[in-house]
Design a protein around this motif. Structure first.
Motif, PDB file in Angstrom:
ATOM      1  N   PHE A  50       0.849  -1.202   0.000  1.00  0.00           N
ATOM      2  CA  PHE A  50       0.000   0.000   0.000  1.00  0.00           C
ATOM      3  C   PHE A  50       0.881   1.248   0.000  1.00  0.00           C
ATOM      4  CE2 PHE A  50      -3.941  -2.297   1.253  1.00  0.00           C
ATOM      5  CZ  PHE A  50      -4.816  -1.629   0.406  1.00  0.00           C
ATOM      6  N   ALA A  51       1.909   1.222   0.855  1.00  0.00           N
ATOM      7  CA  ALA A  51       2.803   2.378   0.950  1.00  0.00           C
ATOM      8  C   ALA A  51       3.529   2.609  -0.384  1.00  0.00           C
ATOM      9  CB  ALA A  51       3.815   2.141   2.072  1.00  0.00           C
ATOM     10  N   LEU A  52       4.013   1.503  -0.960  1.00  0.00           N
ATOM     11  CA  LEU A  52       4.757   1.599  -2.219  1.00  0.00           C
ATOM     12  C   LEU A  52       3.874   2.151  -3.337  1.00  0.00           C
ATOM     13  CD1 LEU A  52       7.306   0.842  -3.965  1.00  0.00           C
ATOM     14  CD2 LEU A  52       6.215  -1.359  -4.355  1.00  0.00           C
ATOM     15  N   PHE A  53       2.673   1.555  -3.481  1.00  0.00           N
ATOM     16  CA  PHE A  53       1.819   1.956  -4.611  1.00  0.00           C
ATOM     17  C   PHE A  53       1.166   3.323  -4.385  1.00  0.00           C
ATOM     18  CE2 PHE A  53       1.808  -2.763  -5.210  1.00  0.00           C
ATOM     19  CZ  PHE A  53       2.616  -2.736  -6.340  1.00  0.00           C
ATOM     20  N   THR A  54       0.979   3.702  -3.123  1.00  0.00           N
ATOM     21  CA  THR A  54       0.483   5.063  -2.859  1.00  0.00           C
ATOM     22  C   THR A  54       1.534   6.063  -3.339  1.00  0.00           C
ATOM     23  OG1 THR A  54      -0.750   4.287  -0.941  1.00  0.00           O
ATOM     24  CG2 THR A  54      -0.298   6.643  -1.036  1.00  0.00           C
ATOM     25  N   THR A  60       3.268   9.445 -10.111  1.00  0.00           N
ATOM     26  CA  THR A  60       2.971   9.329 -11.545  1.00  0.00           C
ATOM     27  C   THR A  60       1.656  10.002 -11.942  1.00  0.00           C
ATOM     28  OG1 THR A  60       1.921   7.186 -11.175  1.00  0.00           O
ATOM     29  CG2 THR A  60       4.244   7.162 -11.815  1.00  0.00           C
ATOM     30  N   SER A  61       0.826  10.351 -10.951  1.00  0.00           N
ATOM     31  CA  SER A  61      -0.477  10.940 -11.276  1.00  0.00           C
ATOM     32  C   SER A  61      -0.303  12.220 -12.092  1.00  0.00           C
ATOM     33  CB  SER A  61      -1.231  11.244  -9.977  1.00  0.00           C
ATOM     34  OG  SER A  61      -2.479  11.779 -10.292  1.00  0.00           O
ATOM     35  N   GLY A  62      -0.996  12.261 -13.248  1.00  0.00           N
ATOM     36  CA  GLY A  62      -0.971  13.442 -14.101  1.00  0.00           C
ATOM     37  C   GLY A  62       0.299  13.603 -14.898  1.00  0.00           C
ATOM     38  N   THR A  63       1.125  12.540 -14.983  1.00  0.00           N
ATOM     39  CA  THR A  63       2.397  12.666 -15.720  1.00  0.00           C
ATOM     40  C   THR A  63       2.410  11.819 -16.998  1.00  0.00           C
ATOM     41  OG1 THR A  63       3.396  10.798 -14.576  1.00  0.00           O
ATOM     42  CG2 THR A  63       3.705  12.976 -13.576  1.00  0.00           C
ATOM     43  N   ASP A  64       1.302  11.211 -17.315  1.00  0.00           N
ATOM     44  CA  ASP A  64       1.233  10.264 -18.455  1.00  0.00           C
ATOM     45  C   ASP A  64       2.061   9.009 -18.206  1.00  0.00           C
ATOM     46  OD1 ASP A  64      -0.602  11.366 -20.040  1.00  0.00           O
ATOM     47  OD2 ASP A  64       0.808  12.395 -21.401  1.00  0.00           O
ATOM     48  N   GLN A  65       2.444   8.831 -16.963  1.00  0.00           N
ATOM     49  CA  GLN A  65       3.231   7.627 -16.643  1.00  0.00           C
ATOM     50  C   GLN A  65       2.510   6.767 -15.601  1.00  0.00           C
ATOM     51  OE1 GLN A  65       7.648   7.944 -17.373  1.00  0.00           O
ATOM     52  NE2 GLN A  65       7.306   9.596 -15.937  1.00  0.00           N
ATOM     53  N   GLU A  66       1.167   6.951 -15.511  1.00  0.00           N
ATOM     54  CA  GLU A  66       0.393   6.229 -14.495  1.00  0.00           C
ATOM     55  C   GLU A  66       0.497   4.713 -14.667  1.00  0.00           C
ATOM     56  OE1 GLU A  66      -0.862   8.572 -16.475  1.00  0.00           O
ATOM     57  OE2 GLU A  66      -1.878  10.116 -15.284  1.00  0.00           O
ATOM     58  N   PHE A  67       0.723   4.294 -15.908  1.00  0.00           N
ATOM     59  CA  PHE A  67       0.829   2.839 -16.193  1.00  0.00           C
ATOM     60  C   PHE A  67       1.903   2.171 -15.336  1.00  0.00           C
ATOM     61  CE2 PHE A  67       3.866   4.975 -18.863  1.00  0.00           C
ATOM     62  CZ  PHE A  67       4.989   4.190 -18.730  1.00  0.00           C
ATOM     63  N   PHE A  68       2.891   2.983 -14.874  1.00  0.00           N
ATOM     64  CA  PHE A  68       4.005   2.384 -14.124  1.00  0.00           C
ATOM     65  C   PHE A  68       3.537   1.713 -12.825  1.00  0.00           C
ATOM     66  CE2 PHE A  68       7.558   2.549 -11.066  1.00  0.00           C
ATOM     67  CZ  PHE A  68       8.410   1.683 -11.732  1.00  0.00           C
ATOM     68  N   VAL A  69       2.438   2.232 -12.238  1.00  0.00           N
ATOM     69  CA  VAL A  69       1.928   1.626 -11.005  1.00  0.00           C
ATOM     70  C   VAL A  69       1.593   0.162 -11.266  1.00  0.00           C
ATOM     71  CG1 VAL A  69       0.049   1.688  -9.304  1.00  0.00           C
ATOM     72  CG2 VAL A  69       1.018   3.820 -10.179  1.00  0.00           C
ATOM     73  N   PHE A  70       0.875  -0.081 -12.374  1.00  0.00           N
ATOM     74  CA  PHE A  70       0.495  -1.467 -12.689  1.00  0.00           C
ATOM     75  C   PHE A  70       1.662  -2.267 -13.264  1.00  0.00           C
ATOM     76  CE2 PHE A  70      -4.063   0.066 -12.720  1.00  0.00           C
ATOM     77  CZ  PHE A  70      -4.377  -0.612 -11.548  1.00  0.00           C
ATOM     78  N   SER A  71       2.576  -1.576 -13.963  1.00  0.00           N
ATOM     79  CA  SER A  71       3.769  -2.291 -14.461  1.00  0.00           C
ATOM     80  C   SER A  71       4.513  -2.902 -13.275  1.00  0.00           C
ATOM     81  CB  SER A  71       4.721  -1.337 -15.185  1.00  0.00           C
ATOM     82  OG  SER A  71       4.117  -0.828 -16.329  1.00  0.00           O
ATOM     83  N   LEU A  72       4.700  -2.062 -12.258  1.00  0.00           N
ATOM     84  CA  LEU A  72       5.421  -2.510 -11.078  1.00  0.00           C
ATOM     85  C   LEU A  72       4.642  -3.617 -10.356  1.00  0.00           C
ATOM     86  CD1 LEU A  72       8.015  -1.814  -9.482  1.00  0.00           C
ATOM     87  CD2 LEU A  72       6.625  -0.303  -8.066  1.00  0.00           C
ATOM     88  N   PHE A 142      -6.047   7.385  -6.017  1.00  0.00           N
ATOM     89  CA  PHE A 142      -5.191   8.519  -6.383  1.00  0.00           C
ATOM     90  C   PHE A 142      -5.179   8.846  -7.871  1.00  0.00           C
ATOM     91  CE2 PHE A 142      -3.452   6.898  -2.405  1.00  0.00           C
ATOM     92  CZ  PHE A 142      -3.466   8.054  -1.637  1.00  0.00           C
ATOM     93  N   ILE A 143      -5.570   7.906  -8.727  1.00  0.00           N
ATOM     94  CA  ILE A 143      -5.529   8.185 -10.175  1.00  0.00           C
ATOM     95  C   ILE A 143      -6.926   8.022 -10.780  1.00  0.00           C
ATOM     96  CG2 ILE A 143      -4.528   7.496 -12.396  1.00  0.00           C
ATOM     97  CD1 ILE A 143      -2.009   6.619 -10.747  1.00  0.00           C
ATOM     98  N   GLY A 144      -7.564   6.901 -10.551  1.00  0.00           N
ATOM     99  CA  GLY A 144      -8.924   6.669 -11.055  1.00  0.00           C
ATOM    100  C   GLY A 144      -8.962   5.832 -12.316  1.00  0.00           C
ATOM    101  N   TYR A 145     -10.092   5.132 -12.507  1.00  0.00           N
ATOM    102  CA  TYR A 145     -10.245   4.210 -13.637  1.00  0.00           C
ATOM    103  C   TYR A 145     -11.247   4.732 -14.657  1.00  0.00           C
ATOM    104  CZ  TYR A 145      -8.171   0.573 -10.657  1.00  0.00           C
ATOM    105  OH  TYR A 145      -7.325  -0.157  -9.856  1.00  0.00           O
ATOM    106  N   SER A 146     -11.037   4.335 -15.923  1.00  0.00           N
ATOM    107  CA  SER A 146     -12.117   4.441 -16.904  1.00  0.00           C
ATOM    108  C   SER A 146     -12.931   3.151 -16.749  1.00  0.00           C
ATOM    109  CB  SER A 146     -11.543   4.548 -18.319  1.00  0.00           C
ATOM    110  OG  SER A 146     -10.850   3.346 -18.636  1.00  0.00           O
ATOM    111  N   LEU A 147     -14.121   3.092 -17.377  1.00  0.00           N
ATOM    112  CA  LEU A 147     -14.962   1.895 -17.234  1.00  0.00           C
ATOM    113  C   LEU A 147     -14.259   0.653 -17.783  1.00  0.00           C
ATOM    114  CD1 LEU A 147     -17.749   0.869 -16.314  1.00  0.00           C
ATOM    115  CD2 LEU A 147     -18.565   1.229 -18.658  1.00  0.00           C
ATOM    116  N   THR A 148     -13.720   0.799 -19.020  1.00  0.00           N
ATOM    117  CA  THR A 148     -13.032  -0.369 -19.617  1.00  0.00           C
ATOM    118  C   THR A 148     -11.747  -0.681 -18.851  1.00  0.00           C
ATOM    119  OG1 THR A 148     -12.098   1.179 -21.200  1.00  0.00           O
ATOM    120  CG2 THR A 148     -13.906  -0.221 -22.000  1.00  0.00           C
TER     121      THR A 148
END
Lengths: 528, 237
Positions: A50-54, A60-72, A142-148
């Motif tokens: 939780f601490a790491l992903f928070t 990464t929020s708002g940097t176009d690099q949000e994918f890194f959370v799930f990559s990690l 902290f970032i939010g999802y689209s439906l898909t």
């Protein structure tokens, strides 16, 4: 019938957790302690995640690099479930003790292996959840999802255990197929694992990111976006990208189908194939007589090198030390000039000590050695040998196997970082001392908390309070010792290293004395 | 050679062995019989120092097993009912392991391994891992390991289980030879015919208590050992 098989598998699993010595159920207090221990470890890891992903979500929020959370998250979850399932898969499917019994009953073979796959799948879900659930929740907050994106997140979460189970089943199938036809099973298993681990480390090493300004928000994670499998999964979850999801799905379905097809075809054949090897002919010769202690040490070493599960679980620290040394040696050409004249030269020795101490803490060869005696315990107890010598031979074999790696790695790292001769000698002695501590401490736990209720030796080398305590306690001890060396390095590294050497030697002497008296009595009474 | 005096061993509330006394002299072959759970294995394990006991004394060649277990174990060879040997060793490595522990010289171990290996027809398999052995082969290897250090006292728990007829015959011959050379043998068995034919003395245990012991002729008189045993089994102790 399938339900019954699955139920049996779970019963066996829970019995191994809730039964104590001599197959008697653990006391209520024992069961509660076990539940608290598991809950503590699970919550501790989840809390850390939780601490790491928070942190990652905020960065990464708002940097176009949000994918890194799930990559990690995917990288860690896949690694954890894959490493966690690769040996259990082989053990559960091909090496299970009840294979012959079940095959003698009118049960379709595919029911047998499918029930085991389902069992492993559930275990994989449990392991995966510890990593993925914190990532999924923190990403949502902290970032939010689209439906898909959310739909694909749920599907990817459900698919990961299938993917890792498929891969581990394929690896187990290859290992079992080869091992069923050749003599040295241990060599094949350890060799393939080392190959697999090496490939994983290479893959990890090939992932790179850079920071232009040195600020956290400026770190470039784009290298992760196109990584095979991980990138597709992360893109599908983050952006709801359908094509990436289909690619990820294909990566899960194809090996899954292949694994099921191969198992269905050759499950019975593999487990019923006798090793097609020539018999070794005995040549009569006069063997030299050896002393009792040497004989006991040799026996322990033979026990270690003939079991792949023992080598890979209890000797992992040796591999870790080698990996640290190779990585740091390779990076040395960049690191050394960067450190020189930076004012941080004094941290080099404590870091080297810390890495090697951490590696030494992962060598726990002596810990399960009593549990592994189990049905053979009568041999040592009926022979004219002192129980203390049996214990000390186990400690000695741990040090003989574990210490050379620490010594060699110390010397190599000392050369890379240009340490003085005196520093090298003290570093080597301190690493040997902490390895000796691991041997004595592990032996002590192994003696006080032996596990004699195992059917498969994987249980003896992987489970039980002694193994768990030895690993965690060893790591904590390595951390404390490194802290002592680090703090004392402000005065002198030599002083710090000598201090921890004296502390470790003192603890070893205390445990040694216990083995000579109370430990010997405890050993004599084992299994009574 | 073995003096058991008032041996008592309890497991919880149950007395597995109750005040048992027995003397096995040099040159004697003593059979120990009783129903399952009578206390045979507990007694045997106590003699060999594998089990701590509550009361009594066990002397091996005059030395107390409690006071000096190592000295006692040097004189004893123990063969359990189901010998689980080190699967990770080959047969020859296991025999050398045992020989090293007992300090058997290079020449003596070579001669004995050859003799017993050939006798039990296992020599050609000695380089194979024990994990590949059948139950009978493991039993033969365990017997050889018991004999390789030329023990003064041989303690065996059901030694004939799993052996083929030829190996059974050879073991009986070897047992006789050990006793003829002044050794002592104490073994449990359910094979009453064998006990009757080869033993000088017999002890019968029931519910942890020794209900009869003495020479074979004293115990059985003109009857068969089987009928005496069954008669005693039906009698309340």
């Amino acid at each position: 019938m399938f339900k019954l098989l699955l139920k049996t598998r779970f019963s066996m699993f829970f019995a191994s957790l809730t039964q104590g010595k001599k197959k008697k159920n653990k006391s209520t207090a024992g069961k509660v302690l076990m539940i608290i221990l598991f809950a503590f470890v699970g919550l501790y890891v989840m809390g850390a995640m939780f601490a790491l992903f928070t942190g990652m979500s905020i960065i990464t929020s708002g940097t176009d690099q949000e994918f890194f959370v799930f990559s990690l998250a995917l990288l860690v979850a896949i690694a954890l479930t894959l490493f966690g399932s690769i040996f259990p898969t082989k053990t559960q499917i091909f090496d299970s003790k009840d294979n012959e019994l079940l095959l003698s009953l009118p049960i379709p073979p595919k029911y047998i292996f499918t029930s085991r796959l389902v069992f492993l799948l559930i275990i994989n879900y449990m392991l995966e959840s510890v990593i993925m659930i914190p990532a999924i929740i923190t990403f949502g907050i902290f970032i939010g999802y689209s439906l898909t994106g959310f739909l694909f997140t749920v599907l990817v979460y459900l698919l990961i255990p299938f993917l890792t189970l498929s891969v581990s089943s394929l690896i187990a199938w290859i290992v079992s197929l080869i091992a069923s036809k050749i003599k040295n099973k241990t060599l094949v298993t350890v060799g393939l694992f080392a190959l697999f681990f090496g490939a994983y480390m290479y893959f990890m090493g090939s992932l790179g990111f850079s920071s232009g300004s040195g600020e956290l928000h400026d770190i470039d994670f784009s290298g992760f976006k196109d990584v095979f499998l991980i990138g597709w999964g992360a893109n599908a979850m983050t952006y709801g990208n359908g094509i990436d999801f289909l690619l990820f799905l294909a990566c899960c379905v194809i090996p899954g189908a292949l694994a099921y097809f191969l198992l269905n075809r050759s499950f019975v054949k593999i487990i019923t194939t006798k090793r097609g090897r020539a018999k070794t002919k005995y040549k009569e010769k006069r063997e030299n007589a050896e002393g009792v202690f040497i004989t006991l040490i040799k026996k322990e070493m033979k026990r270690f090198v003939t079991s792949s599960a023992y080598i890979l679980n209890e000797g992992m620290g040796i591999l870790m030390m080698v990996i640290f040394t190779v990585m740091i040696s390779v990076m040395g050409k960049d690191l050394v000039p960067a450190i020189e004249g930076s004012g941080f030269e004094f941290v080099v020795e404590p870091i080297i000590f810390g890495l090697l101490a951490f590696g030494a803490s992962m060598i726990i060869i002596s810990t399960p050695s009593i549990s592994l005696e189990d049905k053979h315990l009568w041999i040592l107890q009926s022979l004219p040998v002192r129980g203390a010598h049996v214990l000390l031979a186990k400690v000695a074999s741990h040090i003989i196997i574990g210490a050379p790696a620490g010594v060699i790695c110390s010397v190599i790292l000392s050369v890379v970082f240009k340490l003085s001769i005196l520093e090298v000698i003290v570093l080597v002695i301190s690493v040997i001392a902490i390895t000796a501590f691991g041997a004595y401490f592990g032996m002590l736990l192994g003696l006080l908390f032996p596990k004699f209720d195992w059917q498969n030796e994987n249980v003896a080398v992987k489970q039980g309070f002694a193994v768990f305590g030895s690993m965690l306690g060893g790591m904590l001890w390595a951390f404390i010792m490194t802290g002592v060396v680090f703090l004392m390095s402000f005065i002198s590294f030599l002083l710090g290293a000598l201090t921890v050497t004296v502390i470790n030697a003192g603890v070893c002497v205390a445990i040694h004395m216990y083995f000579l008296h109370g430990g010997e009595r405890k050993f004599a009474l084992l299994k009574q | 050679m073995i003096d058991i005096r008032n041996l008592t061993k309890t497991y919880g509330d149950k007395k597995a062995v109750d005040n048992l006394s027995l003397h096995i002299g040099a040159g004697e072959m003593y059979a120990f019989i009783g129903h399952n759970g009578a206390g045979k294995t507990t007694t045997i394990k106590s003699i060999c120092g594998l089990l701590d006991f509550d009361c009594g004394e066990i002397l091996v060649d005059g030395v107390s097993i409690k006071d000096d277990p190592i000295a006692c174990k040097r004189k004893i060879a123990y063969l359990p009912d189901n010998p689980d040997l080190y699967d990770f060793m080959t047969g020859i490595k296991y025999l050398n392991f045992i020989a090293n522990i007992f300090g058997v010289s290079r020449e003596d171990r070579f001669q004995r391994i050859k003799r017993y290996g050939d006798m039990f027809e296992i020599t050609k398999d000695l380089a194979e891992p024990i994990s590949s052995y059948s139950h009978g082969m493991k039993q033969k290897l365990a017997i050889i390991s018991a004999l390789v250090h030329d023990p003064k006292v041989l303690i065996m728990d059901e030694p004939f289980v799993g052996l083929d007829p030829k190996a059974t015959f050879l073991l009986k011959e070897e047992m006789k030879r050990i006793c003829d050379n002044g050794g002592a043998i104490f073994f449990s068995t359910h094979v009453l015919d064998v006990a009757e034919k080869i033993c000088d003395k017999i002890a019968i245990i029931k519910g942890g208590k020794l209900i009869r012991s003495g020479s074979m002729s004293e115990i059985k008189g003109d009857e068969s050992l089987e009928s005496v045993f069954l008669e005693l089994e039906d009698t309340n102790v």
